[in-house]
Design a protein around this motif. Structure first.
Motif, PDB file in Angstrom:
ATOM      1  N   ARG A  15       0.872  -1.125  -0.028  1.00  0.00           N
ATOM      2  CA  ARG A  15       0.065   0.050   0.076  1.00  0.00           C
ATOM      3  C   ARG A  15       0.862   1.376  -0.167  1.00  0.00           C
ATOM      4  O   ARG A  15       1.958   1.149   0.786  1.00  0.00           O
TER       5      ARG A  15
ATOM      6  N   ILE B 278      -1.524  14.377  -3.291  1.00  0.00           N
ATOM      7  CA  ILE B 278      -2.011  14.591  -4.520  1.00  0.00           C
ATOM      8  C   ILE B 278      -1.876  16.391  -4.787  1.00  0.00           C
ATOM      9  O   ILE B 278      -1.597  16.815  -5.950  1.00  0.00           O
ATOM     10  N   LEU B 279      -2.504  17.090  -4.005  1.00  0.00           N
ATOM     11  CA  LEU B 279      -2.555  18.571  -4.054  1.00  0.00           C
ATOM     12  C   LEU B 279      -1.864  18.920  -2.793  1.00  0.00           C
ATOM     13  O   LEU B 279      -2.383  18.658  -1.919  1.00  0.00           O
TER      14      LEU B 279
ATOM     15  N   PRO C 216      -3.379  19.023   2.852  1.00  0.00           N
ATOM     16  CA  PRO C 216      -3.235  18.635   1.611  1.00  0.00           C
ATOM     17  C   PRO C 216      -4.386  17.464   1.026  1.00  0.00           C
ATOM     18  O   PRO C 216      -5.076  17.135   2.049  1.00  0.00           O
ATOM     19  N   LEU C 217      -4.684  17.301   0.001  1.00  0.00           N
ATOM     20  CA  LEU C 217      -5.539  16.298  -0.525  1.00  0.00           C
ATOM     21  C   LEU C 217      -4.473  14.942  -0.645  1.00  0.00           C
ATOM     22  O   LEU C 217      -3.605  15.037  -1.310  1.00  0.00           O
ATOM     23  N   GLU C 218      -4.877  14.100   0.134  1.00  0.00           N
ATOM     24  CA  GLU C 218      -3.942  12.880  -0.106  1.00  0.00           C
ATOM     25  C   GLU C 218      -4.610  11.420  -0.640  1.00  0.00           C
ATOM     26  O   GLU C 218      -5.763  11.494  -0.708  1.00  0.00           O
ATOM     27  N   MET C 219      -3.883  10.585  -1.057  1.00  0.00           N
ATOM     28  CA  MET C 219      -4.316   9.435  -1.807  1.00  0.00           C
ATOM     29  C   MET C 219      -3.573   8.298  -1.322  1.00  0.00           C
ATOM     30  O   MET C 219      -2.307   8.224  -0.538  1.00  0.00           O
ATOM     31  N   TRP C 220      -4.314   7.028  -1.044  1.00  0.00           N
ATOM     32  CA  TRP C 220      -3.781   5.795  -0.806  1.00  0.00           C
ATOM     33  C   TRP C 220      -4.157   4.744  -1.845  1.00  0.00           C
ATOM     34  O   TRP C 220      -5.436   4.931  -2.220  1.00  0.00           O
ATOM     35  N   THR C 221      -3.453   3.828  -2.194  1.00  0.00           N
ATOM     36  CA  THR C 221      -3.663   2.766  -3.224  1.00  0.00           C
ATOM     37  C   THR C 221      -2.844   1.569  -3.099  1.00  0.00           C
ATOM     38  O   THR C 221      -1.957   1.934  -2.343  1.00  0.00           O
ATOM     39  N   LYS C 222      -3.102   0.350  -3.789  1.00  0.00           N
ATOM     40  CA  LYS C 222      -2.622  -0.853  -3.523  1.00  0.00           C
ATOM     41  C   LYS C 222      -1.891  -1.550  -4.985  1.00  0.00           C
ATOM     42  O   LYS C 222      -2.621  -1.217  -5.976  1.00  0.00           O
TER      43      LYS C 222
ATOM     44  N   SER D 225      -0.845  -1.464 -10.172  1.00  0.00           N
ATOM     45  CA  SER D 225      -2.153  -1.981  -9.684  1.00  0.00           C
ATOM     46  C   SER D 225      -2.797  -3.057 -10.120  1.00  0.00           C
ATOM     47  O   SER D 225      -2.204  -3.748 -11.395  1.00  0.00           O
TER      48      SER D 225
ATOM     49  N   GLU E 221       1.396   3.511 -10.230  1.00  0.00           N
ATOM     50  CA  GLU E 221       1.287   4.974  -9.400  1.00  0.00           C
ATOM     51  C   GLU E 221       2.628   4.852  -8.702  1.00  0.00           C
ATOM     52  O   GLU E 221       3.256   3.711  -8.253  1.00  0.00           O
TER      53      GLU E 221
ATOM     54  N   GLN F 120      -7.941   5.464  -2.726  1.00  0.00           N
ATOM     55  CA  GLN F 120      -8.999   6.130  -1.407  1.00  0.00           C
ATOM     56  C   GLN F 120      -8.283   7.663  -1.392  1.00  0.00           C
ATOM     57  O   GLN F 120      -7.076   7.974  -1.562  1.00  0.00           O
ATOM     58  N   LEU F 121      -9.031   8.751  -0.985  1.00  0.00           N
ATOM     59  CA  LEU F 121      -8.700   9.959  -0.952  1.00  0.00           C
ATOM     60  C   LEU F 121      -8.977  10.816   0.410  1.00  0.00           C
ATOM     61  O   LEU F 121      -9.999  10.186   0.870  1.00  0.00           O
ATOM     62  N   THR F 122      -8.510  11.665   0.773  1.00  0.00           N
ATOM     63  CA  THR F 122      -8.946  12.439   2.008  1.00  0.00           C
ATOM     64  C   THR F 122     -10.137  13.441   1.255  1.00  0.00           C
ATOM     65  O   THR F 122     -10.394  13.545   0.275  1.00  0.00           O
TER      66      THR F 122
END
Lengths: 99, 471
Positions: free
Chosen positions: A9, A14-15, A32-38, A55, A61, B178-180
């Motif tokens: 993960r 992102i921003l 900030p605008l954060e992202m999580w992915t696997k 992915s 990513e 997934q985002l905030t």
């Protein structure tokens, strides 16, 4: 140490706050605008390293490696006694007189 | 090809172009050039007929869900109602659909359409049951799938209900991003559409909404077959508006004159784009934070013209509270033996109160249930609320303050459906149109506003004049 091909993960900003849209409440604008992915790790790495993943759809990513073989831990919460009290109350209203 | 600029403004400037490619619908042909657009033509030409939709859905195990009479809950409503009141309460068990909610109907059509047009994958931006529905249908169709979710606050704490939906999407083979908190989810969504060339399985396309028409139609057919008449009242949980719009259109196609009531959880005062407020909600959908803005301005969704236009169909719009919702969800389990996800019981909670206004020989139907599981259940939601400092206690739900308290009714007779002022929302819709398109209206624009508000010309003209004076 995570190996190439491991399921991991990642996390990414992102921003940054200053890059976000201006139409936000103050509390959201300040973070900030954060992202999580696997995905599958494309090269050996340590937790905290900047990595690239692929992915399940084959999409790439980049981000910070935060978890090796991630899994879900959400659950049914702790005891909420009020729910037992509701059960008792409505059963009493409906069936109480027949006992 | 050189990589296009990735900054927020540049990406948003490419929005329309990306969307057109990702939908393959030319919305411009339905436009008049002004305020009005031809909604029915859009539904006819880009949607599917009822028969086609039924065929598509039945081929993938979607639809034909049972209707269950809730006799004990009806008895409880009668115990709270004035003498002779308390309609029979029924529920359509939509959790029986493959992905566990009515959203499978919308997804079945969207994914079928994407496959027919030759897209290799689908993307949906949703934190709700629709994600699981798209993932499920994509799995059946052999298409790739990405679900983009707003899931965490800035401390990295996930809303339990949304975390569960992420799990389910992944279990069904989807990639979950997934985002905030924040509306810039749309920014990442556009970047993903651009990168993958996938189909935008938006909730708001004509085929997505038409997919729900089968639900309304089925309700009518099932009631006629079993009880010899249509239900008197149908209650639809209202968030983005598609559930209510599709159901009402399906009932109309069946020729049913059933009263259509929308119901939302009252989250007045909580800002939907607030990082701080995000985890103070105990329900992540079915609430006024979506229900009201999407009703008064349907076209602020992720398509140029939304097919979900609930004010065209709603006869009444009521709210209930989070505490009332949890009470009724518990009743459904303990009195009817049905354990279902809480948000989907919004309409059931309203129906419990509305049944008490109706006579005992009348029938009120709740048109959905949703699956339940870890996180997506009243106990983790109430535990989570307590952890976040929300005051959870018994009392009078009328005193609940969203984001501060969840007040579980101390007696079922305290559960009330609170009427929203529909005319006020209709005025708000007209005001929005006047701001966007100007105050010079053609005859077609006036007719369009009559349809949009389900009002007569006299009311619309008077309202336009009144609003023009205030603009």
């Amino acid at each position: 140490m995570a190996k190439k091909g491991d399921w991991v993960r990642i996390h990414k900003i992102i921003l940054k706050p200053e890059e976000r849209t201006g139409k936000l409440p103050e509390d959201t604008q300040a973070v900030p605008l954060e992202m999580w992915t696997k995905g599958y790790l494309l090269a050996d790495a340590e937790i905290g390293d900047e990595v690239e993943i692929e992915s399940v759809n084959g999409r790439h990513e980049t981000g910070t490696l935060i978890e090796l073989e991630p899994y879900y831990t959400h659950d049914y919460g702790v005891c909420v006694p009020e729910l037992l009290a509701i059960d008792k109350q409505v059963r009493e209203i409906l069936f109480g007189g027949d006992k | 090809m050189a990589k296009l600029p990735q900054d927020y403004d540049s990406v948003m400037a490419r929005k329309n172009e990306v969307m057109n490619k990702a939908l393959s619908i030319d919305y411009s042909v339905f436009e008049s050039g002004g305020m009005a657009f031809d909604y029915e033509r859009m539904m006819r030409e880009t949607g599917y007929s009822l028969e086609e939709m039924q065929e598509i859905q039945y081929s993938v195990g979607v639809g034909n869900t049972p209707i269950i009479e809730l006799r004990n809950l009806t008895a409880l409503a009668r115990a709270c109602a004035p003498e002779g009141k308390g309609a029979r309460i029924f529920i359509k068990d939509e959790a029986c659909n493959p992905s566990g909610s009515f959203k499978a109907r919308r997804a079945a059509n969207a994914v079928y359409h994407a496959k027919r047009l030759g897209y290799k994958g689908v993307i949906a931006a949703t934190s709700g049951n629709y994600g699981a529905a798209v993932a499920s249908q994509a799995a059946i169709a052999g298409l790739e799938c990405i679900i983009v979710q707003e899931c965490y606050d800035s401390k990295g704490v996930g809303q339990p209900e949304i975390v569960e939906k992420a799990r389910k999407c992944e279990a069904l083979g989807a990639e979950v991003v997934q985002l905030t908190v924040g509306p810039e989810l749309f920014y990442k969504f556009i970047l993903l559409l651009e990168e993958t060339g996938y189909f935008n399985a938006s909730l708001y396309t004509p085929f997505g909404i038409a997919g729900v028409e089968t639900l309304g139609y089925e309700v009518s057919m099932q009631f006629r077959e079993k009880y010899g008449k249509d239900p008197d009242v149908i209650v639809c949980t209202n968030a983005g508006g598609g559930n209510l719009t599709g159901t009402a259109r399906g009932l109309q196609k069946a020729g049913a004159a059933t009263q259509v009531v929308g119901a939302s959880i009252d989250l007045t005062g909580l800002h939907m784009a607030s990082d701080d407020a995000f985890n103070k909600k105990s329900c992540t959908t079915g609430h006024t934070g979506f229900g009201v803005p999407y009703a008064v301005d349907p076209d602020h969704s992720d398509v140029p013209r939304s097919a979900a236009r609930p004010l065209r169909y709603m006869d009444r719009y009521v709210t209930i509270t989070q505490g009332e919702l949890f009470y009724i969800t518990e009743c459904l389990a303990t009195l009817e033996g049905l354990e279902k996800g809480p948000a989907g019981n919004t309409s059931l909670t309203a129906a419990f109160a509305l049944a008490q206004e109706l006579d005992q020989d009348q029938m009120i139907v709740v048109q959905e249930t949703e699956y339940t599981g870890a996180g997506k259940h009243l106990q983790p939601q109430l535990s989570f609320a307590r952890q976040n400092g929300i005051d959870v206690r018994f009392g009078d739900p009328a005193e609940e303050v969203p984001g501060k308290s969840v007040i579980i009714p101390s007696h079922p007779s305290l559960i009330k459906a609170k009427d929203m002022d529909l005319d006020r929302q209709k005025r708000s819709l007209i005001r929005g149109n006047l701001r966007k398109y100007g105050t010079e209206l053609s005859e077609a624009d006036y007719e369009y506003l009559c349809e949009e508000t389900k009002k007569d010309m006299e009311w619309v003209k008077a309202t336009v004049e009144e609003l023009k004076a205030a603009l």
